[in-house]
Design an enzyme around this catalytic site. Structure first.
Site, PDB file in Angstrom:
ATOM      1  N   ASP A   1       0.860  -1.192   0.000  1.00 49.95           N
ATOM      2  CA  ASP A   1       0.000   0.000   0.000  1.00 49.95           C
ATOM      3  C   ASP A   1       0.888   1.231   0.000  1.00 49.95           C
ATOM      4  O   ASP A   1       2.070   1.153   0.344  1.00 49.95           O
ATOM      5  CB  ASP A   1      -0.838   0.044   1.288  1.00 49.95           C
ATOM      6  CG  ASP A   1      -2.083  -0.817   1.177  1.00 49.95           C
ATOM      7  OD1 ASP A   1      -2.400  -1.229   0.058  1.00 49.95           O
ATOM      8  OD2 ASP A   1      -2.714  -1.077   2.206  1.00 49.95           O
TER       9      ASP A   1
ATOM     10  N   ASP B   1      -4.833  -2.885   4.801  1.00 48.26           N
ATOM     11  CA  ASP B   1      -5.333  -2.353   6.074  1.00 48.26           C
ATOM     12  C   ASP B   1      -6.859  -2.369   6.149  1.00 48.26           C
ATOM     13  O   ASP B   1      -7.420  -2.419   7.226  1.00 48.26           O
ATOM     14  CB  ASP B   1      -4.809  -0.938   6.329  1.00 48.26           C
ATOM     15  CG  ASP B   1      -5.052   0.008   5.157  1.00 48.26           C
ATOM     16  OD1 ASP B   1      -5.898  -0.330   4.306  1.00 48.26           O
ATOM     17  OD2 ASP B   1      -4.397   1.064   5.096  1.00 48.26           O
TER      18      ASP B   1
END
Length: 1030
Positions: free
Chosen positions: A455, A771
């Site tokens: 990410d 996440d």
């Protein structure tokens, strides 16, 4: 060997089938101590039990839902329940007991809920407030609540005591047989030679067994403590709770009935409870019931079950039942006993132990047969085969003990256990390096990783966000350099009101006053940055929220890439307004009007669209995240005159918020700086043969700017957007994927597709960070799922194998380094142990066949077994990682565990050691001038000493399998130094002072120097072997 292991002892690092796990267990033969060998493998019977419990839960809930639906139809005609409050509960000041509370939620009992006055009535009976939560100012009242309703903890298996590990170590079949031999030896020895002379052999074996048992038990006990510490860390989960009127973070284990818990997308429901308020709440109950169909929770169906997960929406719930009173508590107790899956290396080394164990058993039987045959032939030649003395009985017993001890040495039971030792050590150290390993296998697999899909936000960047630029009402402002109030003065008042209304109502965050009376912003870093902007514009959060009534909320998710809210305006008349915010180009595409610099709403023409798109790209090229704010006035379905309904143009709360027709208010640019050290970590990965790819939901220009700053995007790499990627054919993907370095505006399914393609089509070992709740499929699909500890949701963490506690990319590189270290350490130990196995087997077998006696006695072989097994594992399997590890290419998916280089080192050392020992057996007496009655004992002691020192120096040589310099960093591993020092110290004690028990005799200084020299000579030979290419 490798092909046999791959065929029969091959399990996946994740999601292995029960059949595969059963298969290798059934193939495991020659197991000395099943309790110890299989301690760190999954308990399949407990897993079947948990699956049966899930099926029962599913059936219970299905019936409960049907009953509650039927109850709705008859609720008004139902007579009041005959429930009476127990006296003990009354005395404590409550009006409902734990069992009654539990039955309401677990059985979805609408009738009981209605009888008790719904959620508000239950809150009153629990002395709690739906708005203020519990009051915990009186400690005695708190302890009474805990005693009556329980605490939110699950029953755990008690920590095994040290003596239980001693008992388990004694379950070793070979040690038990040796114990019987020692007992018989004691009886016969004392009967024939008297006390104490006749007891020496027997006591020597007993002492050796006890030493092996206590060293083994100590090592296992320390491992269990490490795993217990890690389990505690895994269970640290916090939730947002309103208690004593303040919203605060709290451990789920501190929750009590009456607490008000705030839940959002990705949260796990921490206890059984009832819905208080919220929007669009969808719950996934599959973890509890196995049912994949999500359930909608609202005021009509207010039941929330512990262990289920929030798939969409947000809400407040009141806790009713905690801990072992919930179905999840009972299920967790069973699941915990099921244990973790065994790792691929554990299974593979169980296979190696099985193969070598069978060979060792064959050699042991043949050795015993040869020794007994030699003894019978000797007695036949002397014609005394019918006459047996006590000494001859002891000799026969010694032969049997030697055969059993060959099995002890030959079955490398320590191989699979060394994996656990190394993983336990690595996991404990990684915990200090901010990485929490949830599944053992991940630690091992990470060493083979060839690709990391990371990410951007919070992993490559700091996740400390601030609004630094804005383009509100078509004019650009530099927010970072503006003074307090100056930004407000540059924007028309009507636009400020719109913006503040949007910021404070369309948010997943909250502005609260904490216990110290200070203003505190709660929420994600993006929400915090936006709320700070709202406060800087002079907005007041609580006042704004109270003035508007929220009609509908659509929380942000990574598919829509925007969030929305519909509010009823304070002016009255039932007027509605929808606010939306999200990815700039997506929200801007939904707009057909814009607020201009005068604060007037004007049509959004092509020139204005181009202007705003240029600003979006300018912000993005400066590595800013951009968000667009827009609104739309709606007609209410129910007009102020309740007699009429405007269904044509009206909005109903059951509908989705419109996807177009909005008015653009402005765009903001949010700065999220790159983390220090990320560029160096990316470069380190590149040198280590690991490709780093950025997968983000952000604008492509923002993503490219950050990727260049991090060193991820190179001149020959490609940056692509998710919508473009998902339109590509399989043929195009084959050519495209190897070049992709950045994927922007990606959806969770784009991430999943990329990971799946890399794993299956390109045979890469893929690590993925995530996440959000929607990252769960990609984390599940990846070889190693890495969840963020700070920004990550509970759903993401549960799908992950490793939790990065500081959300830092550099920590991921540390995990890769530790993974390589574990893999290589276990290879070093296997190389060392197999060398000892081969030499000990061949020496005793060949000597028994050719001379009729074995040079290494049972006691000596037990000592050698301890050197190579428990002590060897401690020394080699706990080597800390060094930077050189990241200069090698990854092993990948197809690499052989026992490499050609290892076979070269094993065979080379074995040949050298065998030649030395065979030379000493053949020529030792003449070379050292040994004669007299003790000459054989002296020679066997010398052979034993040389053999042990060969292992000591071979252990040092095994620190590096390819490098010649084996002393580099040796002092950094104090465990290795202590083990080597202890081995040499106890070897001197055994030779010089324990001769009567260990069948040794003190050696001269020359013989000691010779033994050490022979051992040391193995090191230049090992160095020479490493120069031979394989």
């Amino acid at each position: 060997m490798e092909s046999y292991l791959n065929q029969n002892f091959d399990v996946k690092a994740k999601h292995s089938s029960e059949e595969a796990l059963e298969k290798w267990r059934n193939l495991c033969g020659v197991v000395k101590n099943p309790k110890r060998r299989f301690r760190f493998t999954a308990n399949l019977s407990k897993r079947y039990e948990a699956a049966a419990m899930r099926r029962t839960n599913q059936e219970k809930l299905r019936i409960a839902v049907l009953v509650s639906k039927a109850a709705f139809q008859f609720i008004s005609g139902v007579a009041p329940s005959d429930y009476t409050v127990p006296e003990q509960v009354k005395a404590a000041g409550f009006n409902i007991c734990a069992d009654e509370l539990g039955s309401i939620v677990e059985s979805h009992d609408v009738k009981k809920l209605k009888f008790h006055g719904s959620v508000d009535g239950l809150a009153c009976k629990l002395n709690a407030s739906p708005t203020e939560g519990l009051s915990t100012t009186d400690p005695s009242h708190l302890s009474q609540r805990q005693d009556l309703f329980g605490i939110n903890k699950f029953a755990e298996s008690e920590l095994k005591s040290f003596w239980l590990f001693v008992w388990e170590a004694l379950q070793d079949m070979t040690l038990m047989i040796l114990g019987v031999c020692a007992f018989v030896s004691l009886i016969v020895g004392i009967a024939t030679e008297g006390w104490p002379k006749g007891s020496h052999d027997g006591l020597g074996i007993v002492a050796s067994i006890l030493l092996v048992v206590f060293v083994t038990a100590t090592s296992d006990y320390r491992q269990s403590l490490q795993f217990r510490d890690l389990d505690k860390e895994k269970k640290k989960i916090t939730v947002q709770v309103t208690r004593n009127g303040f919203r605060q973070k709290m451990s789920i284990y501190e929750l009590l009935p009456g607490d008000v818990v705030h839940l959002g997308i990705g949260d796990q429901v921490p206890a059984d409870g009832l819905f208080l308020s919220g929007f669009s709440v969808v719950i996934d109950e599959s973890s509890l019931t196995g049912e994949s169909e999500p359930v909608t929770v609202n005021a009509e169906n207010p039941f929330l079950l512990s262990g289920t997960k929030v798939q969409d929406g947000s809400c407040k719930m009141m806790v009713t039942t905690v801990g072992m009173r919930t179905q999840w508590g009972k299920l967790m107790a069973t699941l915990t006993e099921g244990g973790d899956d065994e790792t691929p290396l554990q299974v593979k080394l169980n296979g190696v132990a099985t193969i070598i164990g069978k060979i060792g058993l064959f050699f042991a039987v043949v050795t015993f047969a040869v020794l007994v045959q030699g003894m019978f032939m000797r007695k036949l030649s002397m014609k005394t085969h019918w006459i047996w003395s006590g000494d001859e009985a002891l000799e026969l017993l010694e032969y049997f003990a030697i055969a059993v001890t060959i099995v002890v040495v030959a079955v490398p039971e320590g191989l699979p256990l060394a994996v656990t030792l190394s993983l336990a050590f690595a996991m404990k150290k990684m915990m200090n390096d901010k990485a929490l390993v949830r599944h053992l296998a991940a630690c091992e697999t990470m060493g083979s990783a060839t690709t990391i899909c990371s990410d951007k936000t919070g992993t490559l960047t700091t996740n400390h966000m601030t609004v630094v630029k804005s383009c509100i009402c078509m004019s650009v402002q530099d927010v970072a350099n503006s003074n307090d109030g100056s930004l407000r003065s540059e924007i028309p008042e009507s636009a400020v009101k719109l913006l503040v209304q949007s910021i404070f109502n369309n948010t997943g965050g909250e502005v609260v006053v904490n216990k110290l009376g200070k203003t505190e912003i709660l929420g994600s870093p993006t929400e915090t940055a936006i709320l700070e902007l709202g406060l800087s514009l002079g907005g007041r959060f609580q006042e704004e929220r109270k003035s508007c009534k929220v009609v509908k909320v659509e929380p942000f998710n990574s598919t829509r890439k925007r969030m929305g809210v519909v509010i009823e305006l304070p002016e009255g008349g039932g007027r509605l307004r929808a606010h939306t915010k999200g990815a700039s180009e997506i929200v801007l595409a939904a707009c057909d009007k814009v607020v201009n610099s005068s604060g007037e709403v004007v049509p959004l023409d092509e020139e204005s669209v181009n202007y705003l798109n240029v600003k979006i790209n300018e912000f993005a090229n400066e590595a800013l995240r951009t968000l667009c704010f827009a609104y739309m006035d709606l007609e209410n379905v129910f007009s102020p005159d309740e007699a009429t309904m405007d269904l044509e143009n009206g909005f109903s709360p059951d509908e989705a918020i419109p996807a177009s027709g909005f008015t653009c208010v402005g765009i903001v640019g949010i700065k999220d700086p790159v983390r220090p050290g990320v560029k160096e970590s990316v470069e380190l990965c590149r040198r280590a043969g690991i490709t780093v790819r950025m997968v983000t939901g952000d604008n492509i220009n923002t993503a490219k700017a950050i990727a260049r700053e991090c060193g991820i995007l190179t001149d020959d790499g490609i940056a692509i957007e998710g919508p473009v990627f998902r339109e590509k054919s399989q043929e195009e993907l084959l050519e495209l994927i190897p070049k992709i370095q950045v994927m922007a505006r990606s959806s969770p399914m784009d991430k999943h597709t990329l990971v799946k393609q890399l794993r299956t089509t390109f045979d890469e070992v893929v690590a993925v960070t995530g996440d959000g709740t929607n990252d769960a499929p990609a984390l599940h699909e990846a070889d190693i799922g890495l969840a963020m500890g700070i920004a990550g949701t509970e759903v993401a963490k549960e799908s992950a194998d490793v939790i990065i506690l500081d959300d830092n990319f550099s920590t991921i590189v540390t995990v890769a380094k530790w993974g390589r270290s574990v893999y290589i350490n276990i290879q070093k130990f296997v190389q060392f142990q197999l060398t000892v196995n081969v030499v000990a087997l061949i020496v005793n077998f060949s000597s028994a066949c050719l001379t009729g006696s074995a040079p290494l006695t049972a006691v000596q072989l037990l000592w050698v077994n301890m050197i190579m097994d428990t002590l060897g594992a401690l020394a080699l399997a706990t080597e800390p990682p060094n930077n050189e590890l990241m200069k090698r290419l990854p092993v990948g998916r197809r690499g052989n565990f026992i490499t050609n280089a290892m076979w070269r080192n094993i065979l080379g050392q074995s040949v050298y050691q065998f030649i030395v020992i065979w030379f000493l057996q053949a020529k030792g007496k003449s070379v050292f001038g040994l004669d007299g009655p003790d000459s054989t004992l002296m020679l066997n002691t010398l052979i034993f000493n040389c053999f042990v020192f060969c292992q000591v120096f071979n252990e040092i040589s095994s620190r590096e399998m390819e490098e010649i310099d084996v002393f580099k960093g040796i002092l950094n591993n104090y465990v290795f130094v202590v083990v080597i020092g202890a081995t040499v110290f106890f070897q001197i004690i055994i030779i010089e002072f324990l001769g009567t028990f260990a069948s040794t005799t003190p050696l001269t200084l020359v013989q000691w120097i010779f033994s050490i020299f022979i051992g040391f000579l193995g090191m230049p030979i090992a160095a020479g072997l490493k120069t031979i290419p394989v």
